[in-house]
Design an enzyme around this catalytic site. Structure first.
Site, short mmCIF file in Angstrom:
data_model
loop_
_atom_site.label_atom_id
_atom_site.label_comp_id
_atom_site.label_asym_id
_atom_site.label_seq_id
_atom_site.Cartn_x
_atom_site.Cartn_y
_atom_site.Cartn_z
N ASP A 31 -1.86 2.15 -9.86
CA ASP A 31 -1.91 3.30 -8.95
C ASP A 31 -1.84 4.60 -9.76
N ASP A 74 -5.91 6.29 -13.29
CA ASP A 74 -6.91 6.65 -12.28
C ASP A 74 -8.12 5.70 -12.38
N THR A 144 -13.86 -1.30 5.85
CA THR A 144 -13.30 -0.86 7.13
C THR A 144 -14.26 -1.20 8.27
N SER A 179 -17.44 9.14 9.57
CA SER A 179 -16.85 10.22 8.75
C SER A 179 -17.33 10.03 7.31
N TYR A 181 -15.40 9.70 4.87
CA TYR A 181 -14.56 8.59 4.34
C TYR A 181 -15.21 7.25 4.68
N HIS A 182 -15.52 7.03 5.97
CA HIS A 182 -16.11 5.73 6.35
C HIS A 182 -17.42 5.50 5.61
N LYS A 185 -17.07 3.93 2.23
CA LYS A 185 -16.89 2.47 2.28
C LYS A 185 -18.24 1.76 2.40
N GLN A 208 -11.70 -4.04 7.74
CA GLN A 208 -10.43 -4.07 8.48
C GLN A 208 -10.37 -2.99 9.56
N ASN A 240 0.46 4.08 15.15
CA ASN A 240 1.70 4.56 14.53
C ASN A 240 2.05 5.94 15.09
N VAL A 324 -16.41 13.63 16.21
CA VAL A 324 -17.67 13.35 16.90
C VAL A 324 -17.78 11.83 16.95
P1 NAD Z 1 -2.80 4.51 1.07
O1 NAD Z 1 -3.39 5.86 0.86
O2 NAD Z 1 -1.40 4.43 1.57
O3 NAD Z 1 -2.89 3.68 -0.29
C1 NAD Z 1 -3.94 3.79 -1.20
C2 NAD Z 1 -3.32 3.80 -2.59
O4 NAD Z 1 -4.38 3.90 -3.55
C3 NAD Z 1 -2.41 5.01 -2.82
O5 NAD Z 1 -1.16 4.60 -3.35
C4 NAD Z 1 -3.18 5.89 -3.79
O6 NAD Z 1 -2.34 6.62 -4.65
C5 NAD Z 1 -4.03 4.86 -4.53
N1 NAD Z 1 -5.28 5.42 -5.08
C6 NAD Z 1 -6.23 6.10 -4.41
N2 NAD Z 1 -7.20 6.47 -5.27
C7 NAD Z 1 -6.86 6.01 -6.48
C8 NAD Z 1 -7.45 6.09 -7.77
N3 NAD Z 1 -8.59 6.73 -7.98
N4 NAD Z 1 -6.82 5.49 -8.80
C9 NAD Z 1 -5.64 4.83 -8.63
N5 NAD Z 1 -5.03 4.73 -7.44
C10 NAD Z 1 -5.64 5.32 -6.37
O7 NAD Z 1 -3.81 3.73 2.02
P2 NAD Z 1 -3.60 2.37 2.85
O8 NAD Z 1 -3.40 2.72 4.25
O9 NAD Z 1 -2.64 1.50 2.16
O10 NAD Z 1 -5.06 1.75 2.73
C11 NAD Z 1 -5.39 0.91 1.65
C12 NAD Z 1 -6.86 0.51 1.76
O11 NAD Z 1 -7.08 -0.18 2.98
C13 NAD Z 1 -7.81 1.69 1.73
O12 NAD Z 1 -8.93 1.38 0.94
C14 NAD Z 1 -8.20 1.86 3.17
O13 NAD Z 1 -9.48 2.40 3.27
C15 NAD Z 1 -8.14 0.43 3.70
N6 NAD Z 1 -7.84 0.38 5.13
C16 NAD Z 1 -6.70 0.93 5.63
C17 NAD Z 1 -6.44 0.87 7.00
C18 NAD Z 1 -5.22 1.48 7.63
O14 NAD Z 1 -5.13 1.52 8.87
N7 NAD Z 1 -4.26 1.97 6.86
C19 NAD Z 1 -7.36 0.22 7.84
C20 NAD Z 1 -8.51 -0.33 7.29
C21 NAD Z 1 -8.74 -0.25 5.93
N1 USQ Z 2 -7.16 8.87 17.88
C1 USQ Z 2 -6.63 9.39 19.04
N2 USQ Z 2 -5.46 10.09 18.94
C2 USQ Z 2 -4.80 10.27 17.76
C3 USQ Z 2 -5.35 9.73 16.58
C4 USQ Z 2 -6.54 9.04 16.68
O1 USQ Z 2 -7.18 9.25 20.12
O2 USQ Z 2 -3.75 10.91 17.77
C5 USQ Z 2 -8.40 8.08 17.95
C6 USQ Z 2 -9.52 8.59 17.05
O3 USQ Z 2 -10.30 9.56 17.68
C7 USQ Z 2 -10.27 7.29 16.77
C8 USQ Z 2 -9.21 6.21 16.84
O4 USQ Z 2 -8.09 6.78 17.51
O5 USQ Z 2 -11.19 7.03 17.78
C9 USQ Z 2 -8.76 5.70 15.49
O6 USQ Z 2 -8.31 6.80 14.71
P1 USQ Z 2 -7.32 6.57 13.47
O7 USQ Z 2 -7.00 7.91 12.89
O8 USQ Z 2 -6.21 5.68 13.85
O9 USQ Z 2 -8.25 5.69 12.51
P2 USQ Z 2 -9.47 6.06 11.60
O10 USQ Z 2 -9.66 7.50 11.42
O11 USQ Z 2 -10.65 5.27 12.05
O12 USQ Z 2 -8.97 5.48 10.19
C10 USQ Z 2 -7.97 4.45 10.07
C11 USQ Z 2 -7.50 4.44 8.62
C12 USQ Z 2 -8.69 4.09 7.73
C13 USQ Z 2 -9.30 2.78 8.20
C14 USQ Z 2 -9.68 2.83 9.67
C15 USQ Z 2 -10.09 1.48 10.23
O13 USQ Z 2 -6.98 5.73 8.26
O14 USQ Z 2 -8.23 3.96 6.38
O15 USQ Z 2 -10.44 2.51 7.43
O16 USQ Z 2 -8.52 3.21 10.43
S1 USQ Z 2 -11.44 1.62 11.38
O17 USQ Z 2 -11.09 2.64 12.36
O18 USQ Z 2 -11.60 0.33 11.99
O19 USQ Z 2 -12.59 2.02 10.60
#
Ligand code: NAD
Ligand code: USQ
Length: 387
Positions: A31, A74, A144, A179, A181-182, A185, A208, A240, A324
């Protein structure tokens, strides 16, 4: 197995490292603490206090006698990645190490560029390191569900059999993410599939859904093993956030009509899915995709489930959607790969009552209420951040 967990200091990476270590695997964690620096940038902190990585690993070793090796650096630095993979010599690399917030990626140009550079280049470095050091390493990559968007057809597990003008082929499932971000992925998935095709790498892409929950059987053994729990409008995820809003007596912030439907999964099922994917690796040359969710529900249904489970009055508010996204759409996700490997899911309503409400109650004084309101507007190329 020797498993290297990239992003092992994060919300999901840390409990996964503990789950695998507890099961007897030799675990290493990589990390850069980038996620902790976003907290400073946003002026917020995890709802549940978290210890530095070296404290976490020391506590785990004291309690279990099991060592977790740490590598701080990194993933964007390709030489660092090759060096770590060579030194640790893993059988499996689990890759969580990316910028994972959709709103963060939509703040402005700098944040979009950072997200795609960090994620796409980091992942590319991981692919090169595997190809150069040991192509038999199994890559388990966190993708994702949002890569697919919300198409008006069933969502298959990564691949689609297509018939066109009398001919057929098996193609990657078309993607329409919501987005930058998405999108990062999606770019990762294409790069991984290509690396499997040209170098014969083996990879599992886990698409996921949104994760909820904060505790696993390992993190609850000592408060110093806790994983982070985000509630702010940039890094907090929907369920959450709803739990925290319910406990604080704030209205649950349903964006738009709340008809948008998403796959969701308990954090304990996330860590178990990673273990299952690791012990049943993809074949050499195979780009395997699993959709990783246990329930799918609309945002409105999520709010109702939280409100019904909470032992008090809860208000639900429909706020103007800063994103959007379609909020009335078809949604049917195929989800067979992980259950066929033995996943037995937890269900949302029980987790809420047994774990989430009590955790939030314990730490409610740490919430900065101003951080709850959404500030990042998808339609704006330069959102104002409220701190
Ligand atoms: P998080 O941000 O808590 O953890 C990601 C970790 O990766 C952090 O500790 C960060 O410091 C580290 N990191 C990021 N870029 C880095 C780099 N360049 N070098 C070294 N370390 C780096 O996120 P999370 O919620 O634990 O999610 C983990 C993974 O799961 C992500 O790829 C995310 O897209 C995916 N994911 C998360 C969710 C969710 O709801 N949290 C849902 C679906 C997918
Ligand atoms: N949303 C609300 N109210 C809120 C927050 C979010 O209605 O207060 C809605 C958003 O508009 C969206 C949905 O809830 O339609 C999900 O939003 P989110 O912020 O919980 O999730 P998202 O932005 O999609 O991203 C999260 C994680 C990301 C992961 C993704 C899985 O941050 O790392 O990849 O969930 S997924 O959505 O299946 O792509």
């Amino acid at each position: 197995m020797r498993v290297l967990v990239l992003g092992g200091d994060g919300y999901l990476g840390w409990p996964t490292a503990l789950h695998l270590s507890d099961g007897g695997d030799e675990v290493g964690v990589v990390d850069s603490f980038l996620r902790r620096s976003y907290d400073e940038e946003m002026g917020v902190d995890s709802l549940v206090p978290i210890e530095p990585l070296e404290v976490r690993t020391a506590v785990w070793e004291q309690l279990t006698g099991r060592r977790i090796e740490t590598f701080v650096g990194d993933l964007v630095d390709g030489d660092f990645v090759v060096d770590v993979v060579r030194r640790f010599a893993p059988d499996t690399i689990v890759h969580f190490g990316e910028q994972r917030s959709a709103p963060y990626s939509m703040i402005d140009r700098a944040h979009a560029v950072h997200t795609q550079h960090n994620n796409v280049i980091g992942n590319l470095n991981v692919l090169y390191a595997i190809a150069e050091v040991d192509p038999s390493i199994h890559l388990v990559k966190l993708g994702t569900l949002g890569e697919y968007g919300t198409p008006n057809i069933d969502i298959e597990e990564g691949w689609l059999d297509v018939e066109h003008n009398g001919r057929t082929d098996r193609m990657l499932f078309p993607k329409k993410p919501g987005s930058f971000y998405h999108l990062s992925k999606v770019h990762d998935s294409h790069n991984i599939e290509f690396a499997c095709r040209i170098w014969g790498l083996r990879a599992t892409d886990l698409n996921q859904g949104v994760v909820y929950g904060q505790q696993t059987p390992q993190t609850t053994r000592d408060p110093r093993l806790a994983t982070r729990f985000d509630y702010d409008a940039v890094f907090g995820t929907v369920l959450n956030r709803f739990v925290i809003q319910a406990v604080l007596g704030e209205p649950l912030s349903v964006y738009g009509s709340g008809g948008q439907t998403r796959g969701v999964i308990d954090i304990r099922d996330t860590v178990e899915c990673i273990r299952l994917a690791s012990v049943h690796p993809a074949e050499p040359g195979e780009f395997r995709v699993f959709n990783q969710l246990t329930e799918s529900m609309s945002v409105h249904e999520m709010a109702k489930t939280v409100a019904d489970a909470f032992p008090g009055v809860v208000e639900v508010e429909n706020v103007a959607n800063p994103r959007v996204e379609a909020d009335q759409h078809y949604y049917n996700v195929t989800f067979t790969g992980l259950p066929s490997l033995g996943l037995e899911p937890h269900l949302l309503s029980r987790t809420l009552i047994e774990s989430l409400f009590p955790i939030v109650e314990r730490h409610r004084d740490r919430v900065h209420r101003t951080a709850l309101a959404p500030t990042v507007q998808w339609r704006s190329t330069a959102s104002e951040l409220r701190r």
